[in-house]
Design an enzyme around this catalytic site. Structure first.
Site, PDB file in Angstrom:
ATOM      1  N   TYR A 257       0.834  -1.205   0.000  1.00 26.74           N
ATOM      2  CA  TYR A 257       0.000   0.000   0.000  1.00 26.74           C
ATOM      3  C   TYR A 257       0.868   1.254   0.000  1.00 26.74           C
ATOM      4  O   TYR A 257       1.907   1.291   0.688  1.00 26.74           O
ATOM      5  CB  TYR A 257      -0.893   0.040   1.238  1.00 26.74           C
ATOM      6  N   PRO A 297     -11.647  -1.053  -2.014  1.00 25.02           N
ATOM      7  CA  PRO A 297     -10.543  -0.498  -1.237  1.00 25.02           C
ATOM      8  C   PRO A 297      -9.197  -1.193  -1.405  1.00 25.02           C
ATOM      9  O   PRO A 297      -8.217  -0.765  -0.813  1.00 25.02           O
ATOM     10  CB  PRO A 297     -11.033  -0.670   0.202  1.00 25.02           C
ATOM     11  N   ASP A 298      -9.131  -2.277  -2.193  1.00 28.05           N
ATOM     12  CA  ASP A 298      -7.935  -3.113  -2.136  1.00 28.05           C
ATOM     13  C   ASP A 298      -7.097  -3.073  -3.406  1.00 28.05           C
ATOM     14  O   ASP A 298      -6.366  -4.024  -3.694  1.00 28.05           O
ATOM     15  CB  ASP A 298      -8.335  -4.559  -1.834  1.00 28.05           C
ATOM     16  N   GLY A 299      -7.138  -1.988  -4.161  1.00 30.60           N
ATOM     17  CA  GLY A 299      -6.363  -1.907  -5.393  1.00 30.60           C
ATOM     18  C   GLY A 299      -4.944  -1.456  -5.144  1.00 30.60           C
ATOM     19  O   GLY A 299      -4.485  -0.435  -5.666  1.00 30.60           O
TER      20      GLY A 299
END
Length: 429
Positions: A257, A297-299
């Site tokens: 992230y 939310p997880d890209g």
């Protein structure tokens, strides 16, 4: 001393060795000198005689393994090796990885080059039992004589769909063709949610992994077709080489992230601009905005990949996309924001059209094009989600489909209504 040999599509390309306990990678000379050869990674260009040290080799190997530490601990216990030793783990589970890479001990080279492996045909009842077992014991991804590894945090296992449409578990060197996931516990219907989002992305022109949502003996799951596998006319399976963006940029998985120090969207766009084509930069920026519009939310950097074929580099289809919008979360939850900020904004509801314009300029795509594309996708997503779930008759699935469609519609409508200028100079990232 050689620890592991590295094979791509039946060809020995190099070896993993150790120095002070850390892995290093070196190509064999005849492969490095082949102008048509495919590199193991953009982070490891073809250079004869060069050895890539731990700063490059270690992140690349780590990103082949599951993100879930419990899965790695389970494998470590099973094989009697340290959980933090990626090379030792991949000695046991490296025969079928993401991309075309296969890893093995030097003494096993003949076995791997002969493409040996076997398929264990299974019934839907057996797959259903495995899904239920995975929900109960989520760290046990593999079973006896399975030698595959996949990254990610979600529980999953690999299967093969045979040419006649049956299912099989791959053993040894066999190449899997599909991935089955039961969904993330705590989020009702998350596997169905992912299936709808992937299909909606394809419907609006964002190339994404092909999926189906089905039941195996009453156990629901998403079945994702591997884009890094190709069925030949003779029925055999060809592995296509790929790597995720953390591998391409020598970033360890715990930094996937941007908030943890990993690649931002503009960093990935810069890599694509350098090594791929402009259309891949455009496709990537479309995908970043699309994930925001879906409330996904997880890209992060591990959920974007590139396909490597000789000197050609192309952006892979999008995968692992599901919306958080249908679920009730605290406003301060880290899931209420997109993984890669758009012009410095990440919280759902805060990105503006002006922010998209600024992001486009920083990422190297045409701002006018991306703004128009964002508006088109915002207008199309609700109907695309409804259409993706149109054939399902289960009352609970219909309820989730409608809630997903409605929450995404509201989110997209609020986005289309925002065009005000934000003066924060950090916005460009």
């Amino acid at each position: 001393m050689t620890s592991l040999i590295v094979i791509l599509n039946g060809r020995l390309i190099g070896a993993i060795t150790r120095q002070s306990g850390w892995p290093r990678f070196t190509y064999v000379d005849d492969y490095a000198d082949d102008d048509a050869a495919t590199p193991l990674s953009l982070s490891m260009p073809l250079v004869a005689g060069r050895t890539y040290d731990r700063k490059i080799a270690q992140p690349w190997l780590m990103n082949l393994l599951p993100d879930d530490a419990n899965v790695r601990e389970s494998w470590a216990h099973e094989f009697g090796v340290p959980a933090g030793d990626s090379t030792a783990l991949l000695e046991h589970v490296g025969r079928d990885c993401a991309g075309a890479v296969q890893l093995a001990r030097p003494e096993d080279i003949d076995d791997v080059l002969a493409e040996q492996g076997r398929l264990g045909l299974v019934t839907e009842k057996q797959i259903g039992a495995r899904l239920r077992a995975l929900r109960t014991d989520p760290q046990h991804w593999t079973r006896a004589d399975e030698r595959w590894s996949l990254p990610g945090a979600q529980s999953k296992f690999t299967v093969v769909r045979t040419p006649d449409g049956r299912w099989a578990f791959p053993h040894g060197n066999a190449a899997s063709t599909h991935i089955i996931k039961p969904g993330i516990p705590g989020f009702f219907g998350q596997a169905f949610n992912e299936h709808l989002c992937l299909n909606a992305l394809n419907a609006v022109g964002v190339a994404s992994a092909q999926s189906e949502f089905t039941e195996f003996d009453g156990a629901e799951a998403i079945v994702v077709e591997r884009y890094d596998r190709l069925r030949r006319a003779d029925g055999t399976v060809l592995r296509l080489h790929q790597e995720d963006m953390c591998q391409a940029m020598s970033v360890e998985p715990q930094k996937k992230y941007p908030s943890d120090g990993g690649p931002a969207a503009v960093d990935i766009a810069a890599l694509l601009k350098r090594d791929a084509a402009q259309r891949d930069v455009d496709r990537f920026t479309d995908a970043v905005v699309a994930q925001y519009l879906l409330g996904a939310p997880d890209g992060h950097a591990k959920n974007y990949s590139i396909i490597l074929n000789g000197t050609n580099v192309t952006l892979a289809p999008v995968y692992d996309v599901a919306s958080i919008l249908p679920y009730q979360l605290d406003r301060e939850s880290g899931l209420n924001r997109v993984a890669m900020p758009i012009a410095g904004r990440s919280r759902f509801g805060e990105v503006t059209l002006h922010g998209v314009e600024r992001f486009a300029g920083a990422a190297g795509t045409d701002p006018q094009r991306l703004v128009a594309r964002a508006c088109d996708m915002a207008a199309q997503f609700p109907d695309a989600l409804a259409q993706a779930g149109a054939d399902f008759t289960s009352a609970t699935l219909i309820q989730l489909r409608d809630k997903l469609k409605d929450t995404v519609a509201a989110h997209c409508a609020s986005f289309e209504a925002t065009g005000t200028h934000i003066s924060d100079s950090s916005e460009a990232r």
